[in-house]
Each structure stands twice: as C-alpha cells, then as structure tokens.
Enzyme design. Structure first.
Site, PDB file in Angstrom:
ATOM      1  N   LYS A  15     -18.746  38.314  70.676  1.00  0.00           N
ATOM      2  CA  LYS A  15     -18.074  38.293  71.800  1.00  0.00           C
ATOM      3  C   LYS A  15     -16.832  37.040  72.246  1.00  0.00           C
ATOM      4  CE  LYS A  15     -21.912  39.894  74.620  1.00  0.00           C
ATOM      5  NZ  LYS A  15     -22.547  40.664  75.544  1.00  0.00           N
ATOM      6  N   GLU A  67     -20.636  53.543  69.265  1.00  0.00           N
ATOM      7  CA  GLU A  67     -19.743  52.268  69.183  1.00  0.00           C
ATOM      8  C   GLU A  67     -19.208  52.134  68.147  1.00  0.00           C
ATOM      9  OE1 GLU A  67     -23.225  49.734  70.205  1.00  0.00           O
ATOM     10  OE2 GLU A  67     -23.393  50.340  72.181  1.00  0.00           O
ATOM     11  N   TYR A 100     -18.584  49.802  77.284  1.00  0.00           N
ATOM     12  CA  TYR A 100     -19.744  49.438  78.430  1.00  0.00           C
ATOM     13  C   TYR A 100     -19.849  50.422  79.451  1.00  0.00           C
ATOM     14  CZ  TYR A 100     -20.705  44.877  76.365  1.00  0.00           C
ATOM     15  OH  TYR A 100     -21.199  43.863  75.661  1.00  0.00           O
ATOM     16  N   HIS A 118     -23.155  41.275  71.021  1.00  0.00           N
ATOM     17  CA  HIS A 118     -23.727  42.693  71.327  1.00  0.00           C
ATOM     18  C   HIS A 118     -24.205  43.233  69.944  1.00  0.00           C
ATOM     19  CE1 HIS A 118     -23.648  46.722  72.656  1.00  0.00           C
ATOM     20  NE2 HIS A 118     -23.115  47.019  71.236  1.00  0.00           N
ATOM     21  N   ASN A 136     -23.600  35.861  76.525  1.00  0.00           N
ATOM     22  CA  ASN A 136     -24.668  35.843  75.248  1.00  0.00           C
ATOM     23  C   ASN A 136     -24.305  35.732  73.936  1.00  0.00           C
ATOM     24  OD1 ASN A 136     -24.169  38.316  75.506  1.00  0.00           O
ATOM     25  ND2 ASN A 136     -26.366  38.855  76.785  1.00  0.00           N
TER      26      ASN A 136
HETATM   27  P1  DAT Z   1     -27.604  43.641  75.748  1.00  0.00           P
HETATM   28  O1  DAT Z   1     -26.192  43.106  75.653  1.00  0.00           O
HETATM   29  O2  DAT Z   1     -28.812  42.757  75.866  1.00  0.00           O
HETATM   30  O3  DAT Z   1     -27.550  45.019  75.248  1.00  0.00           O
HETATM   31  P2  DAT Z   1     -27.139  45.129  78.536  1.00  0.00           P
HETATM   32  O4  DAT Z   1     -26.463  46.140  77.665  1.00  0.00           O
HETATM   33  O5  DAT Z   1     -28.049  45.426  79.492  1.00  0.00           O
HETATM   34  O6  DAT Z   1     -27.756  43.709  77.646  1.00  0.00           O
HETATM   35  O7  DAT Z   1     -25.915  44.383  79.301  1.00  0.00           O
HETATM   36  C1  DAT Z   1     -24.422  44.214  78.483  1.00  0.00           C
HETATM   37  C2  DAT Z   1     -24.162  42.942  78.793  1.00  0.00           C
HETATM   38  O8  DAT Z   1     -23.735  42.481  80.340  1.00  0.00           O
HETATM   39  C3  DAT Z   1     -25.331  41.794  78.712  1.00  0.00           C
HETATM   40  O9  DAT Z   1     -25.047  41.467  77.343  1.00  0.00           O
HETATM   41  C4  DAT Z   1     -24.741  40.550  79.443  1.00  0.00           C
HETATM   42  C5  DAT Z   1     -24.364  41.404  80.666  1.00  0.00           C
HETATM   43  N1  DAT Z   1     -25.413  41.551  81.844  1.00  0.00           N
HETATM   44  C6  DAT Z   1     -26.458  42.385  81.549  1.00  0.00           C
HETATM   45  N2  DAT Z   1     -27.151  42.268  82.790  1.00  0.00           N
HETATM   46  C7  DAT Z   1     -26.528  41.260  83.648  1.00  0.00           C
HETATM   47  C8  DAT Z   1     -27.023  40.738  84.789  1.00  0.00           C
HETATM   48  N3  DAT Z   1     -27.945  41.309  85.569  1.00  0.00           N
HETATM   49  N4  DAT Z   1     -25.993  39.808  85.316  1.00  0.00           N
HETATM   50  C9  DAT Z   1     -24.962  39.548  84.675  1.00  0.00           C
HETATM   51  N5  DAT Z   1     -24.641  39.962  83.592  1.00  0.00           N
HETATM   52  C10 DAT Z   1     -25.478  40.821  83.000  1.00  0.00           C
HETATM   53 MG    MG Z   2     -26.576  46.940  75.610  1.00  0.00          MG
END
Ligand code: DAT
Ligand code: MG
Length: 140
Positions: A9, A130, A49, A119, A116
């Site tokens: 990212k 995706e 997303y 992805h 983070n």
């Molecule tokens: P992942 O990337 O571990 O699959 P996800 O799909 O639940 O996590 O969320 C997509 C991204 O959105 C994640 O990498 C970081 C951000 N994110 C997720 N939960 C969040 C939260 N509660 N507050 C802020 N950002 C968040």
């Molecule tokens: Mg995810």
C-alpha cells in the site's frame, strides 16, 4: 495452484519497503507470478474495499489508497492465501506479532485509517475477485 493478491500500500511504497515485502514472500517459498506498480483511482479503490463501505474508516481508507503509488502482486503456492495473511500479521500493527510484516514494520500513526503496509486476500473468492480488479488483462 492457489493464488493471492498482495498489495504494497502507499505507506509501504513511500517507506521503500517494496523489496522487504517481496523478499519475505519469496523467502517463504511462494512464487511471484505477476507484479505492477500503479496509482489507484477512486473507482478501483472503492471496488477493492467494497466490503467495508459504510464503515467509519471507509472514506479515510479510500483516500489513503489514493495517496501514492501501490504495488500489486500475484503470489502463488499451496495455501498461499492463509500463508501470506500469517506473514502480514494482524490488521492492527500495534498488536501484530513481531516477526510479521505489520508487527515488524508498522505502528499506529494516530490516523483515521490504520496504515499497515500490505493487503492480502482473505479467501479464494476474494483472491479471484481482487486479481480481476488489479490484473484484468490476465482474464482476457
Ligand atoms: P485486513 O487488511 O487485515 O484484511 P480489513 O480488510 O478488515 O483488514 O480492513 C482493511 C483495511 O482497513 C486494514 O488493512 C486497515 C483498515 N482498517 C481496518 N479496520 C480498521 C479500523 N477499525 N480503524 C481504522 N482502520 C481500519
Ligand atoms: Mg481485508
């Protein structure tokens, strides 16, 4: 052979961590079968997303994905979807285990969206969806 979509990212690219991420994927033994750098547009970011639409971090997440170039990768190998999620670590970098990409290389920046670095697809269905978004030319 199972495939997953990995994204480095914008924070990972800005911090010059593309090589570090790819190196961990390759050292684990997965094969990188496609790779490109791109600047996502809004439509692409929203589509990727879509499952998070309506959540409080959705807009910041979409904006963040537009904040700089990203690197999209297809990695292959048995159980690569699960395996890369383990390599990436927990979503929240503060609690991601040391030894993982997020645990070693990211931290809470106090922003509305968690930054983070990577992805990784979370299921075979997500991976198919995706990969079509980021590599449409491969399904022609
Ligand atoms: P992942 O990337 O571990 O699959 P996800 O799909 O639940 O996590 O969320 C997509 C991204 O959105 C994640 O990498 C970081 C951000 N994110 C997720 N939960 C969040 C939260 N509660 N507050 C802020 N950002 C968040
Ligand atoms: Mg995810």
């Amino acid at each position: 052979m199972e495939r997953t979509l990995i994204l480095v990212k914008p924070d990972g690219v800005r911090r010059n961590l593309v090589g570090e991420v790819l190196s961990r994927v390759e050292k684990k033994g997965y094969v990188i079968s496609a790779l490109k750098m791109l600047e996502a547009d809004r439509a692409l970011s929203v589509r990727h997303y879509a499952e998070h639409e309506g959540k409080p971090f959705f807009e910041p997440l979409v904006e963040f994905m537009l904040s700089g170039p990203i690197v999209a990768v297809i990695a292959e190998g048995n159980r690569v979807i699960e395996g890369f999620r383990k390599l990436a670590g927990a979503t929240d970098p503060t609690v991601a285990e040391p030894g993982t990409i997020r645990g070693d290389l990211a931290r809470d920046q106090g922003t509305k969206v968690v930054q983070n670095i990577v992805h990784g697809s979370d299921s075979p269905e997500s991976a198919d969806r995706e990969i079509k978004i980021f590599f449409p030319e491969l399904s022609k």
